[in-house]
Write a protein that holds these residues in place. Structure first.
Motif, PDB file in Angstrom:
ATOM      1  N   SER A 232       0.825  -1.201   0.000  1.00 47.95           N
ATOM      2  CA  SER A 232       0.000   0.000   0.000  1.00 47.95           C
ATOM      3  C   SER A 232       0.861   1.254   0.000  1.00 47.95           C
ATOM      4  CB  SER A 232      -0.935  -0.013   1.210  1.00 47.95           C
ATOM      5  OG  SER A 232      -1.862  -1.086   1.112  1.00 47.95           O
ATOM      6  N   ALA A 233       2.021   1.198   0.657  1.00 48.69           N
ATOM      7  CA  ALA A 233       2.952   2.327   0.629  1.00 48.69           C
ATOM      8  C   ALA A 233       3.443   2.575  -0.795  1.00 48.69           C
ATOM      9  CB  ALA A 233       4.131   2.069   1.558  1.00 48.69           C
ATOM     10  N   TRP A 234       3.768   1.494  -1.511  1.00 51.84           N
ATOM     11  CA  TRP A 234       4.219   1.644  -2.893  1.00 51.84           C
ATOM     12  C   TRP A 234       3.117   2.237  -3.767  1.00 51.84           C
ATOM     13  CZ3 TRP A 234       8.673   1.950  -5.210  1.00 51.84           C
ATOM     14  CH2 TRP A 234       8.721   1.864  -6.593  1.00 51.84           C
ATOM     15  N   ALA A 235       1.875   1.797  -3.533  1.00 48.18           N
ATOM     16  CA  ALA A 235       0.753   2.350  -4.300  1.00 48.18           C
ATOM     17  C   ALA A 235       0.594   3.843  -4.020  1.00 48.18           C
ATOM     18  CB  ALA A 235      -0.540   1.605  -3.955  1.00 48.18           C
ATOM     19  N   ALA A 236       0.772   4.238  -2.758  1.00 49.20           N
ATOM     20  CA  ALA A 236       0.678   5.656  -2.413  1.00 49.20           C
ATOM     21  C   ALA A 236       1.771   6.452  -3.112  1.00 49.20           C
ATOM     22  CB  ALA A 236       0.775   5.831  -0.897  1.00 49.20           C
TER      23      ALA A 236
END
Length: 312
Positions: A219-223
């Motif tokens: 989810s951090a990478w998506a952000a």
């Protein structure tokens, strides 16, 4: 030194606050030792403490005492979490002028966390922003349970985005979205960020992720792919919310830095130095930590030591 040829992002270390709030109170001397260990990692921002009721969260009964020592690390920008205007006044009086104020996306979590409704919490944003700005600092609103609430279930993205819009209108310099119980997935991350971008364009955004279901880094990478360049993380993956059943640790600072560094994104964080700090943290809290990278590091060191003993 930061490599200006590479994309760059900021990791704010929240282990001293979010990481310690579920632990038995840690002595001030041990917190200062942790700060010494973190200060050499290259992290430029640290959430040092929380100015909240010591009855509700005994881990931060020493907030003013800790704040009196922060001048020892002049190259680091320190911030503190506050839950009310009174907490904000305590913080700025203690010369901690960069404030984070939590507004829950649901009334149920807000009642458990700060004993007021979301609407009542929002009305204090302008007061806290004025206090921070008057002291020469910044005001960040962290929207807790931004995607899911342990009491009320799924939170509509439009609802969270509207809270963000109103917080900015009231004077917040930036907004951070808290995945308090660690349920967000990449698709829902980008969905919320898209909605927020439509109603509050140009606002600096950050994310505060917990790794309850092992999806925090994804989810951090998506952000990041959606344009976010500010991330909270806790060394060792320590942390959790005392007022959110089922909440577990944060994404680990060393794992977040490793993921981005290996992907060509500069964090300014030295992973080996963070792993050294995690070892100090493990000794301070007296139990194992959830970080897979730290476990791999320890296992590797043990294998090297075993080979050395065998060769002798």
């Amino acid at each position: 030194m930061t490599d200006t040829a590479r994309p760059h992002l900021e990791i704010r270390e929240v282990g001293l606050r979010d990481g310690l709030q579920l632990e038995d109170p840690v002595p001030l001397a041990a917190k200062l030792a942790l700060l010494d260990a973190i200060a050499v990692t290259g992290v430029r921002e640290i959430e040092a403490t929380s100015f909240v009721s010591p009855t509700a969260v005994p881990a931060f009964a020493d907030a003013e005492e800790l704040a009196a020592h922060l001048h020892r690390w002049p190259d680091i920008t320190f911030s503190a979490l506050v839950a009310s205007p009174n907490g904000a006044r305590r913080a700025v009086t203690s010369n901690v002028v960069n404030l984070e104020y939590v507004v829950s996306a649901t009334d149920a979590h807000s009642a458990a966390n700060v004993r007021r409704t979301t609407e009542e919490a929002l009305t204090a944003v302008s007061v806290i922003a004025d206090l921070a700005h008057g002291a020469g600092g910044t005001a960040e609103v962290i929207i807790a349970v931004a995607w899911d609430c342990p009491f009320s279930g799924r939170v509509d993205a439009d609802h969270t985005a509207e809270i963000a819009r109103r917080a900015v209108e009231a004077g917040a310099d930036r907004i951070s979205f808290g995945d308090t119980i660690g349920t967000v997935v990449p698709g829902r991350m980008t969905q919320l960020l898209d909605v927020v971008g439509a109603v509050a364009p140009g606002v600096e955004l950050g994310v505060h992720l917990h790794n309850t279901r092992g999806i925090g880094l994804a989810s951090a990478w998506a952000a990041y792919q959606a344009g976010v360049t500010r991330f909270d993380a806790s060394f060792g993956g320590l942390g959790g919310c005392p007022f959110a059943p089922g909440a577990t640790g944060n994404i680990a600072t060393e794992e977040l830095a490793y993921m981005f560094d290996e992907s060509g994104v500069d964090t300014g964080v030295g992973i080996d130095a963070v792993l050294d700090a995690v070892a100090v943290l493990r000794d301070v809290v007296g139990h194992d930590l959830s970080s897979n990278l730290f476990r791999a590091h320890v296992a590797g060191a043990e294998r090297v030591a075993a080979r050395g003993r065998a060769q002798r």
